[in-house]
Design a protein around this motif. Structure first.
Motif, PDB file in Angstrom:
ATOM      1  N   VAL A  26       0.839  -1.200   0.000  1.00 43.10           N
ATOM      2  CA  VAL A  26       0.000   0.000   0.000  1.00 43.10           C
ATOM      3  C   VAL A  26       0.875   1.251   0.000  1.00 43.10           C
ATOM      4  N   GLY A  27       1.909   1.236   0.848  1.00 40.96           N
ATOM      5  CA  GLY A  27       2.815   2.378   0.875  1.00 40.96           C
ATOM      6  C   GLY A  27       3.500   2.595  -0.459  1.00 40.96           C
TER       7      GLY A  27
ATOM      8  N   SER B  36       5.674  10.201  -2.139  1.00 42.32           N
ATOM      9  CA  SER B  36       7.052  10.486  -1.722  1.00 42.32           C
ATOM     10  C   SER B  36       8.014   9.531  -2.419  1.00 42.32           C
ATOM     11  N   ARG B  37       8.914  10.074  -3.199  1.00 42.56           N
ATOM     12  CA  ARG B  37       9.883   9.228  -3.880  1.00 42.56           C
ATOM     13  C   ARG B  37      10.833   8.568  -2.880  1.00 42.56           C
ATOM     14  N   PHE B  38      11.114   9.268  -1.779  1.00 48.00           N
ATOM     15  CA  PHE B  38      11.986   8.688  -0.756  1.00 48.00           C
ATOM     16  C   PHE B  38      11.345   7.443  -0.158  1.00 48.00           C
ATOM     17  N   LEU B  39      10.058   7.540   0.217  1.00 50.55           N
ATOM     18  CA  LEU B  39       9.367   6.385   0.788  1.00 50.55           C
ATOM     19  C   LEU B  39       9.253   5.267  -0.232  1.00 50.55           C
TER      20      LEU B  39
ATOM     21  N   TRP C 193      11.216   4.525  -2.846  1.00 47.58           N
ATOM     22  CA  TRP C 193      12.482   3.843  -3.088  1.00 47.58           C
ATOM     23  C   TRP C 193      13.003   3.146  -1.835  1.00 47.58           C
ATOM     24  N   SER C 194      12.603   3.616  -0.656  1.00 45.65           N
ATOM     25  CA  SER C 194      12.968   2.924   0.581  1.00 45.65           C
ATOM     26  C   SER C 194      12.283   1.558   0.647  1.00 45.65           C
TER      27      SER C 194
ATOM     28  N   ALA D 192      13.874  -0.732  -1.910  1.00 48.36           N
ATOM     29  CA  ALA D 192      15.155  -1.227  -1.407  1.00 48.36           C
ATOM     30  C   ALA D 192      14.945  -2.341  -0.383  1.00 48.36           C
ATOM     31  N   TYR D 193      13.984  -2.155   0.519  1.00 51.66           N
ATOM     32  CA  TYR D 193      13.679  -3.179   1.522  1.00 51.66           C
ATOM     33  C   TYR D 193      13.295  -4.492   0.832  1.00 51.66           C
ATOM     34  N   ILE D 194      12.382  -4.400  -0.129  1.00 52.09           N
ATOM     35  CA  ILE D 194      11.903  -5.598  -0.813  1.00 52.09           C
ATOM     36  C   ILE D 194      13.041  -6.295  -1.545  1.00 52.09           C
TER      37      ILE D 194
END
Length: 223
Positions: free
Chosen positions: A48-49, A55-58, A60-61, A64-66
């Motif tokens: 969902v996020g 937010s491009r930061f959220l 891509w974060s 990256a986590y996935i």
């Protein structure tokens, strides 16, 4: 042939170790019942996020986590969480370590499944839901997510089957799940029949789910 039967299909050994392996099976089922909901909920929140944020930061974060946790071997992750975190002052019991390691790992896989489901919903569905007076959260909960889950339900079932098999790795921290129970029995009896019995028990547990998954995939292919 007689030697094969004695070492892998020894009925006397099966009868002797079955109660011990049954306790391990219940541990495996209990672990799966804890890990799967954690992975499902975490994966859904990540998806969902990822699909709703501006937010491009959220974004891509989350990507990256996935990517990191899909690529990171779950066995190494479990070893790091259980044996490495005490050096950071965090002493974890075996069950907590398994839940954290496998939860982190499986959230990434479930997130990709949910993301595919959410992206399969036409964008007009959100506008249509909002036009009826629903908030964005209500639109997600009552309109988008149910449709997404329906579209990817076979994939969620398939991933959950993999989680059950993943619990065998918990044996490295001596958690008494089914494989650990079988290996303990094997070391005591000097006979690999307990491991084969464990495999048969996994087969009995997972085969109905695999057949159900096949039915779901076949039905989806005809829709």
């Amino acid at each position: 042939m007689e030697s094969l039967i004695h070492n892998f299909f020894n009925l006397a050994v099966y009868q002797e170790v079955f109660p011990h392996l049954l306790n391990g099976l219940w541990m495996t089922i209990g672990l799966s019942a804890l890990i799967i909901p954690v992975g499902l909920l975490s994966g859904l929140l990540l998806a969902v996020g990822m699909t709703q944020t501006k937010s491009r930061f959220l974004y891509w974060s989350i990507v990256a986590y996935i990517d990191v946790f899909r690529a990171f071997p779950p066995l190494v992750l479990l070893i790091f969480v259980y044996f490495g975190w005490p050096f950071l002052g965090l002493e974890l019991d075996k069950l907590t370590a398994v839940l954290i390691a496998f939860g982190l790992n499986n959230a990434s896989y479930y997130a990709e499944v949910f993301r595919a489901g959410l992206e399969s919903i036409p964008k007009g569905q959100m506008e249509a839901a909002r036009s009826t007076g629903l908030s964005k959260l209500q639109s997600l909960l009552f309109v988008l997510i149910p449709q997404a889950v329906r579209n990817v339900f076979p994939d969620l079932v398939g991933n959950s089957i993999e989680v059950v098999k993943l619990t065998t790795l918990a044996s490295v921290v001596a958690l008494p799940e089914l494989l650990r129970a079988a290996r303990d029995a094997q070391s005591l009896l000097y006979n690999p029949s307990p491991v084969m019995l464990a495999a048969l028990m996994y087969l009995a547990l997972l085969w109905p789910l695999i057949r159900w998954l096949g039915y779901l995939e076949q039905r989806r292919s005809h829709e």
